[in-house]
Design a protein around this motif. Structure first.
Motif, PDB file in Angstrom:
ATOM      1  N   MET A 146       0.840  -1.197   0.000  1.00 12.63           N
ATOM      2  CA  MET A 146       0.000   0.000   0.000  1.00 12.63           C
ATOM      3  C   MET A 146       0.883   1.258   0.000  1.00 12.63           C
ATOM      4  SD  MET A 146      -3.098   1.066   2.586  1.00 12.63           S
ATOM      5  CE  MET A 146      -2.045   1.062   4.021  1.00 12.63           C
ATOM      6  N   ILE A 147       1.907   1.266   0.844  1.00  8.66           N
ATOM      7  CA  ILE A 147       2.823   2.413   0.913  1.00  8.66           C
ATOM      8  C   ILE A 147       3.639   2.513  -0.379  1.00  8.66           C
ATOM      9  CG2 ILE A 147       4.871   3.320   2.100  1.00  8.66           C
ATOM     10  CD1 ILE A 147       3.640   2.052   4.696  1.00  8.66           C
ATOM     11  N   TYR A 148       4.125   1.374  -0.884  1.00  8.74           N
ATOM     12  CA  TYR A 148       4.919   1.369  -2.113  1.00  8.74           C
ATOM     13  C   TYR A 148       4.112   1.906  -3.289  1.00  8.74           C
ATOM     14  CZ  TYR A 148       8.321  -0.144  -5.564  1.00  8.74           C
ATOM     15  OH  TYR A 148       9.254  -0.158  -6.578  1.00  8.74           O
ATOM     16  N   ASP A 149       2.856   1.475  -3.406  1.00  5.31           N
ATOM     17  CA  ASP A 149       2.007   1.947  -4.508  1.00  5.31           C
ATOM     18  C   ASP A 149       1.771   3.451  -4.426  1.00  5.31           C
ATOM     19  OD1 ASP A 149       1.786  -0.514  -5.692  1.00  5.31           O
ATOM     20  OD2 ASP A 149      -0.147  -0.999  -4.783  1.00  5.31           O
ATOM     21  N   ARG A 150       1.742   3.993  -3.222  1.00  8.33           N
ATOM     22  CA  ARG A 150       1.564   5.448  -3.086  1.00  8.33           C
ATOM     23  C   ARG A 150       2.845   6.198  -3.381  1.00  8.33           C
ATOM     24  NH1 ARG A 150      -2.507   5.496   2.113  1.00  8.33           N
ATOM     25  NH2 ARG A 150      -4.256   4.667   0.938  1.00  8.33           N
ATOM     26  N   LEU A 151       3.992   5.619  -2.982  1.00 10.36           N
ATOM     27  CA  LEU A 151       5.274   6.275  -3.229  1.00 10.36           C
ATOM     28  C   LEU A 151       5.711   6.145  -4.691  1.00 10.36           C
ATOM     29  CD1 LEU A 151       7.294   5.228  -0.032  1.00 10.36           C
ATOM     30  CD2 LEU A 151       6.254   7.454  -0.529  1.00 10.36           C
ATOM     31  N   ARG A 152       5.404   5.002  -5.304  1.00  8.85           N
ATOM     32  CA  ARG A 152       5.815   4.746  -6.695  1.00  8.85           C
ATOM     33  C   ARG A 152       4.620   4.199  -7.481  1.00  8.85           C
ATOM     34  NH1 ARG A 152      11.612   4.589  -6.943  1.00  8.85           N
ATOM     35  NH2 ARG A 152      11.475   3.570  -8.958  1.00  8.85           N
ATOM     36  N   PRO A 153       3.635   5.053  -7.773  1.00  9.82           N
ATOM     37  CA  PRO A 153       2.429   4.571  -8.456  1.00  9.82           C
ATOM     38  C   PRO A 153       2.711   4.163  -9.901  1.00  9.82           C
ATOM     39  CG  PRO A 153       2.373   6.955  -8.281  1.00  9.82           C
ATOM     40  CD  PRO A 153       3.588   6.490  -7.517  1.00  9.82           C
ATOM     41  N   VAL A 154       1.862   3.287 -10.393  1.00 12.61           N
ATOM     42  CA  VAL A 154       1.932   2.862 -11.792  1.00 12.61           C
ATOM     43  C   VAL A 154       1.301   3.971 -12.622  1.00 12.61           C
ATOM     44  CG1 VAL A 154       1.194   1.143 -13.476  1.00 12.61           C
ATOM     45  CG2 VAL A 154       1.725   0.450 -11.134  1.00 12.61           C
ATOM     46  N   GLU A 155       1.977   4.376 -13.699  1.00 15.82           N
ATOM     47  CA  GLU A 155       1.467   5.431 -14.569  1.00 15.82           C
ATOM     48  C   GLU A 155       1.005   4.830 -15.882  1.00 15.82           C
ATOM     49  OE1 GLU A 155       1.264   8.662 -13.823  1.00 15.82           O
ATOM     50  OE2 GLU A 155       2.207   8.454 -11.869  1.00 15.82           O
ATOM     51  N   ARG A 156      -0.067   5.384 -16.418  1.00 13.49           N
ATOM     52  CA  ARG A 156      -0.483   4.982 -17.758  1.00 13.49           C
ATOM     53  C   ARG A 156       0.521   5.551 -18.760  1.00 13.49           C
ATOM     54  NH1 ARG A 156      -5.516   2.720 -17.783  1.00 13.49           N
ATOM     55  NH2 ARG A 156      -6.898   3.333 -16.111  1.00 13.49           N
ATOM     56  N   GLN A 157       0.776   4.812 -19.836  1.00 11.39           N
ATOM     57  CA  GLN A 157       1.710   5.285 -20.846  1.00 11.39           C
ATOM     58  C   GLN A 157       1.014   6.271 -21.781  1.00 11.39           C
ATOM     59  OE1 GLN A 157       3.017   1.611 -22.593  1.00 11.39           O
ATOM     60  NE2 GLN A 157       4.910   1.692 -21.428  1.00 11.39           N
ATOM     61  N   THR A 158       1.766   7.249 -22.233  1.00 10.65           N
ATOM     62  CA  THR A 158       1.259   8.195 -23.219  1.00 10.65           C
ATOM     63  C   THR A 158       1.692   7.744 -24.600  1.00 10.65           C
ATOM     64  OG1 THR A 158       3.236   9.573 -23.151  1.00 10.65           O
ATOM     65  CG2 THR A 158       1.488  10.096 -21.562  1.00 10.65           C
ATOM     66  N   HIS A 159       1.155   8.399 -25.621  1.00  7.34           N
ATOM     67  CA  HIS A 159       1.532   8.037 -26.985  1.00  7.34           C
ATOM     68  C   HIS A 159       3.021   8.250 -27.229  1.00  7.34           C
ATOM     69  CE1 HIS A 159       1.183  12.364 -27.476  1.00  7.34           C
ATOM     70  NE2 HIS A 159       1.843  12.251 -28.593  1.00  7.34           N
ATOM     71  N   VAL A 160       3.613   9.241 -26.562  1.00  8.56           N
ATOM     72  CA  VAL A 160       5.045   9.515 -26.741  1.00  8.56           C
ATOM     73  C   VAL A 160       5.868   8.364 -26.184  1.00  8.56           C
ATOM     74  CG1 VAL A 160       6.919  11.065 -26.112  1.00  8.56           C
ATOM     75  CG2 VAL A 160       4.686  12.007 -26.711  1.00  8.56           C
ATOM     76  N   GLU A 161       5.485   7.861 -24.986  1.00  9.46           N
ATOM     77  CA  GLU A 161       6.212   6.745 -24.391  1.00  9.46           C
ATOM     78  C   GLU A 161       6.068   5.488 -25.225  1.00  9.46           C
ATOM     79  OE1 GLU A 161       4.123   7.023 -20.750  1.00  9.46           O
ATOM     80  OE2 GLU A 161       5.711   8.117 -19.737  1.00  9.46           O
ATOM     81  N   ILE A 162       4.886   5.289 -25.801  1.00 10.17           N
ATOM     82  CA  ILE A 162       4.665   4.118 -26.633  1.00 10.17           C
ATOM     83  C   ILE A 162       5.533   4.187 -27.880  1.00 10.17           C
ATOM     84  CG2 ILE A 162       2.962   2.923 -28.066  1.00 10.17           C
ATOM     85  CD1 ILE A 162       0.880   3.833 -25.935  1.00 10.17           C
ATOM     86  N   ARG A 163       5.582   5.374 -28.518  1.00 16.07           N
ATOM     87  CA  ARG A 163       6.410   5.518 -29.730  1.00 16.07           C
ATOM     88  C   ARG A 163       7.881   5.309 -29.417  1.00 16.07           C
ATOM     89  NH1 ARG A 163       5.476  10.801 -32.575  1.00 16.07           N
ATOM     90  NH2 ARG A 163       3.941  11.270 -31.016  1.00 16.07           N
ATOM     91  N   LYS A 164       8.331   5.697 -28.214  1.00 19.90           N
ATOM     92  CA  LYS A 164       9.724   5.467 -27.840  1.00 19.90           C
ATOM     93  C   LYS A 164      10.007   3.977 -27.712  1.00 19.90           C
ATOM     94  CE  LYS A 164      10.573   9.777 -25.376  1.00 19.90           C
ATOM     95  NZ  LYS A 164      10.740  10.383 -24.056  1.00 19.90           N
ATOM     96  N   GLN A 165       9.016   3.230 -27.215  1.00 16.01           N
ATOM     97  CA  GLN A 165       9.202   1.798 -27.050  1.00 16.01           C
ATOM     98  C   GLN A 165       9.164   1.068 -28.384  1.00 16.01           C
ATOM     99  OE1 GLN A 165       6.273   0.435 -24.287  1.00 16.01           O
ATOM    100  NE2 GLN A 165       7.173   1.543 -22.572  1.00 16.01           N
ATOM    101  N   ILE A 166       8.360   1.539 -29.305  1.00 16.64           N
ATOM    102  CA  ILE A 166       8.242   0.886 -30.610  1.00 16.64           C
ATOM    103  C   ILE A 166       8.426   1.957 -31.685  1.00 16.64           C
ATOM    104  CG2 ILE A 166       6.836  -0.615 -32.040  1.00 16.64           C
ATOM    105  CD1 ILE A 166       5.289  -1.374 -29.542  1.00 16.64           C
TER     106      ILE A 166
END
Length: 195
Positions: A146-166
């Motif tokens: 619970m504490i870890y998820d608040r300190l380091r939450p999962v973020e949704r990827q944006t189109h820019v991050e997706i294009r960097k990956q592929i």
């Protein structure tokens, strides 16, 4: 075909993003290091062993669980995503309890034989210690994640991050479908733009 791949990529970009391998290593290492420091003195006191033996025993158990934890957590996240389409950091209380309980039940199957071998315990003593460790770690697991998820939450990827990956995908899309701009495609498939 490239347009269909782009459409699917845009669709999944709105879905839950799993933690990266690097993030899993950080999460699991942090979990085990804090757990060892917290549990080793308690185990040594209850087992009547030295702090060194208690630390070594808990460290070996932790290494075994450390190998299992990222596998378990990833499987749990994939199943959660499949059925709920929810970010891991948005889990409700009852699912966190289930996550912690299942994590510890599977850990018992791995650590009980190790407690018998390294700790020198009988089967009944190993089960008793494992029950105590399980109860302690179940509570610890709930609060840690619970504490870890608040300190380091999962973020949704944006189109820019997706294009960097592929990177090849965006150039293929632009080459094969020059009449459809990226902004129009994003609007059509509902991808949010971030600055």
């Amino acid at each position: 075909m490239p347009f269909l791949m782009w459409q699917e990529l845009l669709y999944w970009s709105r879905k839950m993003t799993l933690r990266s391998v690097k993030e899993r290593v950080i999460q699991t290492s942090s979990f085990e290091i804090v757990g060892i420091c917290f549990v080793s003195p308690i185990y040594a006191q209850l087992a009547g062993s030295s702090m060194v033996h208690g630390f070594a025993t808990i460290a070996v158990l932790s290494i075994a669980v450390m190998v299992w934890s990222p596998i378990f957590n990833t499987l749990f996240d994939v199943i959660d995503r499949h059925f709920t389409n929810r970010l891991a950091c948005k889990r409700p209380h009852r699912l966190r309890v289930l996550h912690a309980t299942l994590h510890e039940v599977t850990a018992i199957l791995i650590t009980c034989p190790l407690l018998m071998w390294i700790g020198g315990h009988t089967l009944s003593a190993a089960l008793a210690f494992n029950l105590g460790l399980t109860l302690t770690y179940s509570i610890y697991t709930y609060f840690f994640h619970m504490i870890y998820d608040r300190l380091r939450p999962v973020e949704r990827q944006t189109h820019v991050e997706i294009r960097k990956q592929i990177p090849a995908l965006s150039s293929t899309f632009a080459t094969d479908f020059p009449q459809v701009g990226l902004i129009e495609a994003e609007a059509k498939f509902g991808v949010e733009r971030r600055s």
